[in-house]
Design an enzyme around this catalytic site. Structure first.
Site: not given
Length: 390
Positions: A87, A217, A382
Site C-alpha cells: 500500500e 483469530k 495517495h
C-alpha cells in the site's frame, strides 16, 4: 473427473527440487508462469513446521520508517521500523508520525497485562452439578496448574476464568507464555489439564478443549476487556506548535475531529475508535514473521485524547490484545529474523520490547492519518505516493 493432488516428495519434501516440481506441475495445470515465485534465498530445509507443499516465496515490498523514539519499560531509544506492505503512502505516513513524536519527546509505552488463553467447556447433567464443579475447580487450581505446566518449560497458568450458562461451565485458562505467542503452547497445556480434571472429577458428561471463548483469530469484547496477548498503552503529549508546523493542523482541530470520530465509531459499532491500527500492525507482522491472522484480535484499540489547558494535545491508544512473538513460528525465517534483529528483538527476553515498539508505531500512524484528514491532505498523499494517480 479424478482429483489430481499437488505432488510431494515422500522422502524429503523440503528441497528446492521439490518446490520446482510443484511449480512445473502448476504451470502445466494452470498455464501461469511462476518465475518469481521460484526466486528466493530461503533454505527450504528450514521450513518444516512453517509451511506444507512449499512451492516458492511471495515477495512483499518492505520499507523502513524512523527513527521511532520510544520511552518504554522494555523498548528504550531509537528504532528503525521494518514494514512490509503493497500500500503506497503507508510507510510515508508512519514515518511522518514518527517525526512528529520524535520532536515531541517520543512515545511512552506501558504493558499492563500479558496472557494467552485456551477456553475449554465442561458439560454436566444439570446446572447444579455444573455449579458444584465450578467450586471444585477453584479449590483444585494448584493441581490443575501442575498438570498444565508439566507440558511446557515456559508457560505458567495464572488463573482460570469461569462463566456459566445452562448446564455448561465455560472457562478461560490464562497463561503467560514467555517469548512465544503461545496458542500451541496453551492448547497442549490445557489438554493435559482437562485430562487430569476428567480423571479426577466424576460426573463430567463431556468436555471440549476449545469452546470459542478464547475467540482465537477473531476480535471480541471479552478479549478487549480481559486481554489476549499483551495489553499495551502508547501515549504522548504534542505541543500545538508542533502539530501546526509538522502536520499543518492544530490541537483544537484534532480534538474536534476526535469527538466526531468517537461518535461515528459508536454509531457504526466498530471495535476500534481509532483510524487504522491494522495497517501498521499488519505491515510489522509480515516483516517480523508474526502469525498475520492475529491482526483480527491485535488491531482492536481504544483511543483517548485530551485538549490540555495550555493547548497541548494528549493522545493515547490502548491495544488490548496484541499477540506477538520473538521466538518460534515464523520469527526464525531468514528475512523475518533480520527484521527482528534490526529492532533488537530477536530471541529470548525480547517479546515485551517488540510489543512496545509495535504500539508506539501504531500511535504514530494514528496521529499522522488523523492530521492528514483534518488538514485535507489525505487524498493528496495517495495521489502522490499511492496507486490512484491520475
Amino acid at each position: 473427473m479424478s482429483r489430481t493432488p499437488v505432488p510431494r516428495d515422500r522422502a524429503n519434501d523440503y528441497t528446492r527440487d521439490a518446490a520446482t516440481l510443484r511449480r512445473d506441475f502448476l504451470t502445466e495445470r494452470t498455464g501461469a508462469s511462476l518465475e518469481h515465485l521460484g526466486t528466493y534465498s530461503q533454505d527450504p530445509a528450514m521450513l518444516p513446521g512453517n509451511i506444507e507443499h512449499f512451492t516458492g516465496v511471495a515477495q512483499v515490498p518492505l520499507g523502513v520508517a524512523g527513527p521511532l523514539l520510544v520511552n518504554g519499560e522494555h523498548a528504550q531509544g531509537e528504532f528503525y521500523v521494518p514494514m512490509a506492505t503493497a500500500e503506497g503512502t503507508l510507510v510515508a505516513s508512519y514515518n511522518r508520525g514518527m517525526k512528529l513524536l520524535y520532536e515531541a519527546g517520543g512515545v511512552t509505552t506501558t504493558i499492563v497485562e500479558d496472557h494467552m488463553q485456551r477456553a475449554p467447556s465442561f458439560i454436566f447433567p444439570s446446572a447444579r452439578e455444573a455449579r458444584a464443579f465450578s467450586e471444585w475447580l477453584v479449590e483444585r487450581f494448584d493441581d490443575v496448574a501442575a498438570a498444565a505446566e508439566a507440558t511446557t518449560s515456559t508457560g505458567k497458568l495464572k488463573d482460570i476464568e469461569q462463566y456459566s450458562a445452562s448446564r455448561i461451565i465455560y472457562t478461560r485458562f490464562n497463561y503467560t507464555t514467555g517469548d512465544a505467542a503461545g496458542q500451541n503452547l496453551t492448547g497442549k497445556a490445557t489438554q493435559a489439564a482437562c485430562e487430569w480434571i476428567k480423571a479426577n472429577y466424576p460426573g463430567i458428561e463431556q468436555y471440549f478443549l476449545e469452546s470459542n471463548f478464547a475467540t482465537d483469530k477473531k476480535t471480541s469484547q471479552v478479549n478487549m476487556l480481559h486481554t489476549r496477548g499483551k495489553r499495551v498503552i502508547a501515549e504522548a503529549t504534542i505541543p500545538d506548535a508542533l502539530l501546526r508546523s509538522v502536520m499543518n493542523s492544530s490541537s483544537e482541530l484534532m480534538f474536534r475531529a476526535r469527538q466526531v470520530s468517537n461518535l461515528g465509531g459508536f454509531m457504526s459499532g466498530v471495535n476500534n475508535n481509532g483510524a487504522h491500527s491494522a495497517n501498521g500492525i499488519t505491515a510489522m507482522f509480515i516483516a517480523t514473521g508474526q502469525d498475520v491472522a492475529n491482526v483480527a484480535e491485535s488491531s482492536a484499540a481504544f483511543v483517548f485524547a485530551e485538549l490540555r489547558d495550555n493547548g497541548d494535545y494528549y493522545y493515547s491508544i490502548t491495544i488490548p490484545s496484541l499477540i506477538v512473538a520473538t521466538y518460534g513460528g515464523g520469527t526464525g525465517l531468514a528475512t523475518q529474523r533480520e527484521c527482528l534483529e534490526m529492532l533488537g528483538c530477536y530471541g529470548d527476553g525480547k517479546v515485551r520490547k517488540l510489543a512496545e515498539i509495535v504500539a508506539a508505531t501504531v500511535l504514530c500512524g494514528e496521529l499522522s492519518l488523523g492530521s492528514a484528514i483534518v488538514a485535507e491532505e489525505w487524498v493528496k498523499a495517495h495521489d502522490a505516493y499511492g496507486r490512484n494517480r491520475p
